[in-house]
Design an enzyme around this catalytic site. Structure first.
Site, PDB file in Angstrom:
ATOM      1  N   HIS A  78       0.827  -1.208   0.000  1.00 37.56           N
ATOM      2  CA  HIS A  78       0.000   0.000   0.000  1.00 37.56           C
ATOM      3  C   HIS A  78       0.861   1.258   0.000  1.00 37.56           C
ATOM      4  O   HIS A  78       0.559   2.230  -0.702  1.00 37.56           O
ATOM      5  CB  HIS A  78      -0.943   0.014   1.206  1.00 37.56           C
ATOM      6  N   HIS A 235      -9.209  -2.733  -4.972  1.00 36.56           N
ATOM      7  CA  HIS A 235      -8.106  -2.983  -4.052  1.00 36.56           C
ATOM      8  C   HIS A 235      -7.083  -3.930  -4.667  1.00 36.56           C
ATOM      9  O   HIS A 235      -5.876  -3.770  -4.451  1.00 36.56           O
ATOM     10  CB  HIS A 235      -8.599  -3.556  -2.731  1.00 36.56           C
ATOM     11  N   ASP A 239      -3.157  -3.195  -4.970  1.00 36.86           N
ATOM     12  CA  ASP A 239      -2.091  -4.116  -4.570  1.00 36.86           C
ATOM     13  C   ASP A 239      -1.131  -4.379  -5.725  1.00 36.86           C
ATOM     14  O   ASP A 239       0.096  -4.426  -5.542  1.00 36.86           O
ATOM     15  CB  ASP A 239      -2.688  -5.447  -4.103  1.00 36.86           C
ATOM     16  N   HIS A 262      -0.412 -11.509  -4.543  1.00 38.68           N
ATOM     17  CA  HIS A 262       0.977 -11.092  -4.356  1.00 38.68           C
ATOM     18  C   HIS A 262       1.983 -12.121  -4.884  1.00 38.68           C
ATOM     19  O   HIS A 262       2.990 -11.754  -5.493  1.00 38.68           O
ATOM     20  CB  HIS A 262       1.249 -10.811  -2.883  1.00 38.68           C
TER      21      HIS A 262
END
Length: 306
Positions: A78, A235, A239, A262
């Protein structure tokens, strides 16, 4: 020609680590041109410096962690996205714990702090990684692809079986103002049913309704509801921008992601950077002609794809 930027003044923020649950203080300081984004673990007996690069990623379980010389900093995505969206190329990040504070679960608090600190232009040209050939990584039904484009774009296809999410798709051409207003406020999210298992593994120890969107069998738990009807996919794009910022320069290309997270983002960046035949680095993107229609592909179809 665009030039590198850093902060005018240093700023300090405090908050709780999403996974560690520890109270954390982080200070952002101006850095010289060419420095990049560098984290410093100042709480250790001997301060450890960790460059925010793909090569230094050491863990991708539910967040992105960088590490070096036995030290690490988790949940950097973030903050990285906020720095990227504000055009900050160079900064020192002093942190007194192994995890960046989660704040409200989004990048908005970091963006607000950066704007208050001010931004200054430096005398060195900004570098761009310009994609020339497509690169794809897959993991089952998950995929990340990048193709040549005139701009930095992300298209994300998010799919969950839960009725509160189902399938959400969004595409964006990166624009600093648009991104900071329409994507940076999107919060991280999680499922109540998974919380106990996560905490037994030392994860989500600092998670609460103040820093995450919680989802149970009936829907959204948070009393205030969602900030956007498609906050979940926004979101995921946030990311992704934070993870891709570990390239150390701005990317010119169109990223198409399906159900990525991720771990796959990191695998994708490592693969992309390992294939220099697929990209070039330029200092003045206005002079780089990246848009080439592959043989056999109708022009309109390619334009729509990019």
């Amino acid at each position: 020609m665009a030039y590198q930027q850093t902060l005018k003044n240093k700023i300090t923020l405090t908050g709780t680590g999403l996974h560690s649950g520890r109270e954390t203080q982080v200070t952002l300081r101006p850095a010289d041109a060419g420095n990049g984004i560098v984290f410093h673990r100042i709480d250790l007996p001997r301060s450890v410096t960790i460059e925010a690069t793909t090569a230094n990623v050491v863990d991708t379980r539910l967040s992105t962690t960088i590490g070096k010389d036995g030290a690490s900093v988790a949940t950097i995505e973030h903050l990285m996205a906020a720095l990227f969206s504000c055009g900050i190329d160079n900064v020192h990040v002093d942190i007194n714990s192994p995890e960046v504070p989660i704040m409200d679960g989004s990048a908005a608090p970091f963006v607000d702090a950066i704007r208050k600190a001010g931004i200054t232009t430096q005398g060195k040209p900004r570098r761009y990684l310009v994609v020339k050939k497509s690169v794809t990584v897959r993991d089952g039904d998950k995929r990340v692809t990048i193709i040549p484009s005139r701009y930095f774009r992300i298209s994300f296809d998010l799919r969950f079986s839960h009725p509160a999410i189902n399938r959400q798709f969004r595409t964006m051409r990166f624009d600093p103002e648009c991104f900071t207003d329409d994507f940076c406020p999107a919060r991280t999210f999680g499922f109540v049913a998974e919380l106990e298992t996560m905490r037994s593994r030392g994860l989500a120890l600092g998670a609460s309704l103040a820093n995450a969107v919680a989802i149970d069998e009936s829907g959204i738990v948070n009393g205030e509801g969602l900030r956007f009807t498609d906050e979940f996919v926004r979101h995921k794009i946030l990311d992704s921008v934070g993870d891709f910022a570990l390239a150390g320069m701005q990317i010119i290309g169109h990223v198409k992601a399906t159900k990525s997270g991720h771990e796959l983002n990191h695998r994708f960046m490592a693969e992309l950077l390992s294939r220099p035949d697929c990209w070039t680095v330029v200092e003045d993107k206005s002079k780089e002609k990246t848009f080439q229609i592959p043989l056999g592909v109708p022009e309109m179809a390619w334009l729509e794809a990019c």
